[in-house]
Design an enzyme around this catalytic site. Structure first.
Site, PDB file in Angstrom:
ATOM      1  N   ILE A 108      27.514  12.053   7.330  1.00 50.23           N
ATOM      2  CA  ILE A 108      26.765  11.495   6.193  1.00 50.23           C
ATOM      3  C   ILE A 108      27.584  10.315   5.677  1.00 50.23           C
ATOM      4  CG2 ILE A 108      25.757  11.975   3.931  1.00 50.23           C
ATOM      5  CD1 ILE A 108      25.836  14.985   4.644  1.00 50.23           C
ATOM      6  N   GLU A 120      31.525  17.540  11.400  1.00 55.73           N
ATOM      7  CA  GLU A 120      32.246  18.820  11.381  1.00 55.73           C
ATOM      8  C   GLU A 120      32.431  19.318   9.956  1.00 55.73           C
ATOM      9  OE1 GLU A 120      32.957  16.036  12.892  1.00 55.73           O
ATOM     10  OE2 GLU A 120      34.288  16.261  14.597  1.00 55.73           O
ATOM     11  N   CYS A 167      39.165  16.223  10.234  1.00 51.39           N
ATOM     12  CA  CYS A 167      38.328  17.375  10.605  1.00 51.39           C
ATOM     13  C   CYS A 167      39.180  18.499  11.185  1.00 51.39           C
ATOM     14  CB  CYS A 167      37.274  16.970  11.628  1.00 51.39           C
ATOM     15  SG  CYS A 167      36.005  15.912  10.948  1.00 51.39           S
TER      16      CYS A 167
HETATM   17  N1  THU Z   1      32.706  10.922  12.737  1.00 51.79           N
HETATM   18  C1  THU Z   1      32.403  12.271  12.669  1.00 51.79           C
HETATM   19  O1  THU Z   1      31.358  12.669  12.128  1.00 51.79           O
HETATM   20  N2  THU Z   1      33.287  13.167  13.204  1.00 51.79           N
HETATM   21  C2  THU Z   1      34.450  12.819  13.826  1.00 51.79           C
HETATM   22  O2  THU Z   1      35.248  13.679  14.138  1.00 51.79           O
HETATM   23  C3  THU Z   1      34.709  11.402  14.127  1.00 51.79           C
HETATM   24  C4  THU Z   1      33.913  10.417  13.340  1.00 51.79           C
HETATM   25  C5  THU Z   1      31.762   9.970  12.132  1.00 51.79           C
HETATM   26  C6  THU Z   1      32.278   9.294  10.895  1.00 51.79           C
HETATM   27  C7  THU Z   1      31.446   8.032  10.868  1.00 51.79           C
HETATM   28  O3  THU Z   1      30.227   8.311  10.211  1.00 51.79           O
HETATM   29  C8  THU Z   1      31.155   7.742  12.331  1.00 51.79           C
HETATM   30  O4  THU Z   1      31.454   8.926  13.038  1.00 51.79           O
HETATM   31  C9  THU Z   1      31.972   6.595  12.922  1.00 51.79           C
HETATM   32  O5  THU Z   1      33.315   6.807  12.718  1.00 51.79           O
END
Ligand code: THU
Length: 221
Positions: A108, A120, A167
């Site tokens: 988000i 996550e 995360c």
């Molecule tokens: N992102 C995640 O949702 N989880 C991760 O472990 C790595 C990065 C998301 C954050 C952001 O919205 C997008 O990926 C680009 O970094």
């Protein structure tokens, strides 16, 4: 003696591996702490579920496939208008009554960037806020949306969206130890490892003498 065992006795072998490897994933694979598994290798016969094991962590093949499927469902709700990188995650968690459930989530994003939540984290927040505080396994998926150039998308197809550092730390709080981590790219085999090996020697609730799965706010004096 396998690679992993050797490292217990031979620090120089570990150093050699470190120097040989190009990145952390290489090292995890080399030392037997992660494995690439082709989806077609994950199958089960009704009535005799087969188990996948890595580093003493066991999970049924059908749970792996279900987690990846639920992570992809989570990805459908990804809100990523700034990076255009859609992430989905799904966590298999247990509550105090040992009931198990899967919680999915998505990233988000936020116009101010830093308040952005990873997939996550949203899945973990859903699990914990429902009372499911022991994470047995989780899966992540991710990739650019169609608005990005084919060239950029091609660069990331088949790459592994491993959980970011924040995360790893956030989920470590609820690590059933072991907690399996499954990373499923759009194409190619899954990467399967454990949280312990993605966050070695990390700082967690045990360092403060806390067991999150037993915590009960009514019992706090
Ligand atoms: N992102 C995640 O949702 N989880 C991760 O472990 C790595 C990065 C998301 C954050 C952001 O919205 C997008 O990926 C680009 O970094």
């Amino acid at each position: 003696m396998d690679h992993k065992e050797m490292h217990l006795y031979d620090a120089f072998a570990l150093m050699r591996d470190l120097l040989d490897t190009h990145d952390a994933l290489d090292l995890l694979i080399k030392t037997g702490h992660a494995r690439f598994v082709d989806k077609s290798q994950l199958f089960w016969v009704v009535g005799s579920p087969s188990l996948f094991e890595i580093n003493g962590s066991r999970i049924r093949n059908e749970d792996i496939l279900e987690l990846v499927q639920k992570a992809r469902e989570g990805q459908e709700n990804s809100y990523a208008p700034h990076s255009h990188f859609n992430v989905g995650a799904a966590i298999l968690a247990e509550n105090r009554l040992r009931d198990q459930k899967i919680f999915s989530g998505c990233n988000i994003e936020n116009a101010a960037y830093s308040p952005t939540l990873c997939g996550e984290i949203t899945a973990a927040a859903k699990a914990v806020s429902a009372g499911y505080r022991r994470f047995l396994a989780y899966a992540t998926v991710g990739g650019f949306d169609d608005s990005m150039s084919d060239e950029l998308r091609a660069k990331t197809v088949g790459t592994y969206v491993t959980p970011c550092g924040r995360c790893r730390q956030f989920t470590k709080e609820f690590d059933a130890d072991p907690c399996m981590v499954i990373v499923a790219p759009d194409e190619g085999p899954f990467l399967i490892s454990t949280l312990e090996f993605l966050l070695p020697a990390g700082f967690g609730p045990k360092n403060l003498g806390v067991d999150p799965s037993l915590y009960d706010r009514h019992a706090v004096k």
